[in-house]
Design a protein around this motif. Structure first.
Motif, short mmCIF file in Angstrom:
data_model
loop_
_atom_site.label_atom_id
_atom_site.label_comp_id
_atom_site.label_asym_id
_atom_site.label_seq_id
_atom_site.Cartn_x
_atom_site.Cartn_y
_atom_site.Cartn_z
N GLY A 1 10.76 4.11 0.20
CA GLY A 1 10.57 5.11 1.09
C GLY A 1 11.93 6.77 0.72
N GLY A 2 12.20 7.41 2.12
CA GLY A 2 13.48 7.64 1.76
C GLY A 2 12.56 9.88 1.69
N THR A 3 11.39 9.83 0.92
CA THR A 3 11.04 10.89 0.88
C THR A 3 9.82 11.31 0.64
N PRO A 4 9.07 12.52 1.32
CA PRO A 4 7.28 12.42 1.74
C PRO A 4 6.38 11.72 -0.12
N LEU A 5 7.18 11.66 -1.47
CA LEU A 5 6.55 10.89 -2.19
C LEU A 5 6.64 9.26 -1.90
N ALA A 6 8.12 8.76 -1.93
CA ALA A 6 8.68 7.56 -2.20
C ALA A 6 7.98 6.84 -0.63
N GLU A 7 7.50 8.04 0.43
CA GLU A 7 7.21 7.15 1.19
C GLU A 7 5.55 6.87 1.24
N ARG A 8 4.74 7.44 0.18
CA ARG A 8 2.98 6.94 -0.41
C ARG A 8 3.68 5.85 -0.26
N VAL A 9 4.76 5.68 -2.00
CA VAL A 9 5.22 4.51 -2.85
C VAL A 9 4.78 3.13 -1.60
N ARG A 10 6.21 3.53 -0.54
CA ARG A 10 6.83 2.50 0.40
C ARG A 10 4.48 2.27 0.77
N LYS A 11 3.87 2.82 1.28
CA LYS A 11 2.73 2.55 2.07
C LYS A 11 1.75 1.41 1.12
N ILE A 12 1.62 2.16 0.15
CA ILE A 12 1.10 1.27 -1.19
C ILE A 12 1.94 -0.94 -0.40
N VAL A 13 3.52 -0.57 -0.70
CA VAL A 13 3.73 -1.96 -1.60
C VAL A 13 3.80 -2.31 -0.40
N LEU A 14 3.66 -1.96 1.42
CA LEU A 14 3.86 -3.10 1.99
C LEU A 14 2.94 -3.00 2.97
N ASP A 15 1.40 -2.40 2.71
CA ASP A 15 0.22 -2.47 3.16
C ASP A 15 -0.12 -3.69 2.99
N ARG A 16 -0.76 -4.35 3.80
CA ARG A 16 -1.65 -5.84 3.54
C ARG A 16 -3.03 -4.97 3.08
N GLY A 17 -3.55 -5.39 2.15
CA GLY A 17 -4.72 -5.06 2.03
C GLY A 17 -5.65 -6.28 0.97
N ASP A 18 -7.02 -5.01 0.62
CA ASP A 18 -7.50 -7.34 0.09
C ASP A 18 -7.56 -7.39 -1.08
N GLU A 19 -6.32 -5.70 -2.04
CA GLU A 19 -6.26 -6.38 -3.33
C GLU A 19 -5.47 -7.34 -3.74
N ALA A 20 -4.76 -8.18 -4.58
CA ALA A 20 -3.64 -9.06 -4.09
C ALA A 20 -2.22 -7.75 -5.43
N VAL A 21 -0.98 -7.95 -5.05
CA VAL A 21 0.37 -7.10 -5.66
C VAL A 21 0.96 -8.18 -5.94
N SER A 22 1.12 -8.76 -7.09
CA SER A 22 1.26 -9.76 -7.52
C SER A 22 3.33 -9.52 -7.45
N PRO A 23 4.16 -10.25 -8.25
CA PRO A 23 5.42 -9.91 -7.69
C PRO A 23 6.24 -8.83 -8.72
N ARG A 24 5.23 -9.27 -9.98
CA ARG A 24 5.59 -8.09 -11.22
C ARG A 24 5.74 -6.85 -10.42
N ALA A 25 4.32 -6.28 -10.21
CA ALA A 25 3.83 -5.32 -9.59
C ALA A 25 4.95 -4.88 -8.45
N GLU A 26 5.43 -5.48 -7.38
CA GLU A 26 5.59 -5.26 -6.31
C GLU A 26 6.69 -5.04 -6.58
N THR A 27 7.94 -5.30 -8.18
CA THR A 27 9.34 -5.00 -8.54
C THR A 27 9.65 -3.37 -8.56
N LEU A 28 7.96 -3.36 -10.05
CA LEU A 28 8.16 -1.95 -10.64
C LEU A 28 8.03 -1.14 -9.22
N LEU A 29 6.59 -1.41 -8.35
CA LEU A 29 6.68 -0.35 -7.16
C LEU A 29 8.14 0.38 -6.42
N MET A 30 9.28 -0.88 -6.13
CA MET A 30 9.80 -0.41 -5.57
C MET A 30 11.05 0.08 -6.34
#
Ligand code: Z5A
Length: 211
Positions: A46-75
């Motif tokens: 996070g830290g900027t408005p756009l990066a905070e949007r990515v934060r929401k994507i990576v932290l939220d518990r949704g129905d679709e899986a986030v693999s460790p690889r995707a998680e790393t790339l999103l970070m």
């Protein structure tokens, strides 16, 4: 980054959940203000408005899986935005940047915690901020059960994808952080974060005075 004499310092705070990073970030900022230095407190992901949007994507518990690889790339995607749009400009203006988590969190959580290849994480770090490293990192270390108890004591917030992890995961993360600190003792300062706040403050102040 070639260090101009007027460049601010880059301080990062690390540790497992509930270690007290947000609390210490405020403390460091107040300490710097009392010495006439301008500081900026920010966080990752996070830290900027756009990066905070990515934060929401990576932290939220949704129905679709986030693999460790995707998680790393999103970070690292969030970090790239944060470094370019906030951290570098603030440092160039002479501000001190206090960042609640940075790349050590990717090493500890995605590397040691999730088992992603540490060499690959270093490649991403090199691509995203190769010439920018923290001047000082405060690693707030405490037993996992103490951190989790503190974090879960906060009411009203639903658990995110990390908070839902088991204690064994956080133990791997904690040990990962301690390995990083052993490998880079000049940069990474271990703070006993299980101590009461006045004692934590004393340890942090001692490190800051040495900077
Ligand atoms: N993550 C990742 O996997 N990879 C990455 O590259 C990055 C992040 C950048 C969100 O991070 C998640 O992102 C994180 C890792 C992952 N998930 N986890 N775990 P975050 O930093 O936003 O979330 P967090 O770690 O859950 O932060 P937190 O729970 O807010 O903890 P904190 O900031 O370290 O603690 P605090 O809010 O300052 O303190 C917690 C409570 O303890 C609070 O009530 C305080 O008043 C109390 N406290 C603080 N210090 C003390 C002392 N000394 N004694 C007693 N009580 C205290």
């Amino acid at each position: 980054m070639a260090q101009s004499p007027n460049r601010g310092r880059f301080i990062t705070l690390e540790g497992i959940e509930g270690a007290g990073k947000s609390t210490v970030a405020r403390l460091v900022s107040e300490w710097l203000t009392s010495r006439g230095l301008t500081s900026r407190v920010t966080r990752e992901p996070g830290g900027t408005p756009l990066a905070e949007r990515v934060r929401k994507i990576v932290l939220d518990r949704g129905d679709e899986a986030v693999s460790p690889r995707a998680e790393t790339l999103l970070m690292f995607a969030a970090r790239s935005i944060h470094v370019e749009n906030l951290i570098r400009p603030a440092l160039a203006r002479g501000e001190w940047v206090i960042c609640d988590r940075f790349t050590d969190a990717s090493r500890a959580y995605q590397g040691y915690g999730r088992g992603m290849d540490l060499a690959w994480i270093e490649q991403l770090a090199g691509a995203v901020h190769g010439d920018l490293q923290p001047d000082c990192t405060l690693l707030l270390d405490l037993p996992v059960e103490v951190g989790l108890e503190r974090a879960r004591g906060r009411s009203g917030v639903a658990a995110d994808r990390f908070e839902a992890e088991a204690a064994e995961f956080f133990e791997r993360v904690r040990q990962g952080y301690l390995s990083i600190a052993r490998a880079e003792p000049k940069r990474v300062h271990i703070i006993d974060a299980a101590a009461a706040l006045p004692a934590v403050t004393q340890q942090v102040t001692k490190v800051l005075e040495g900077l």
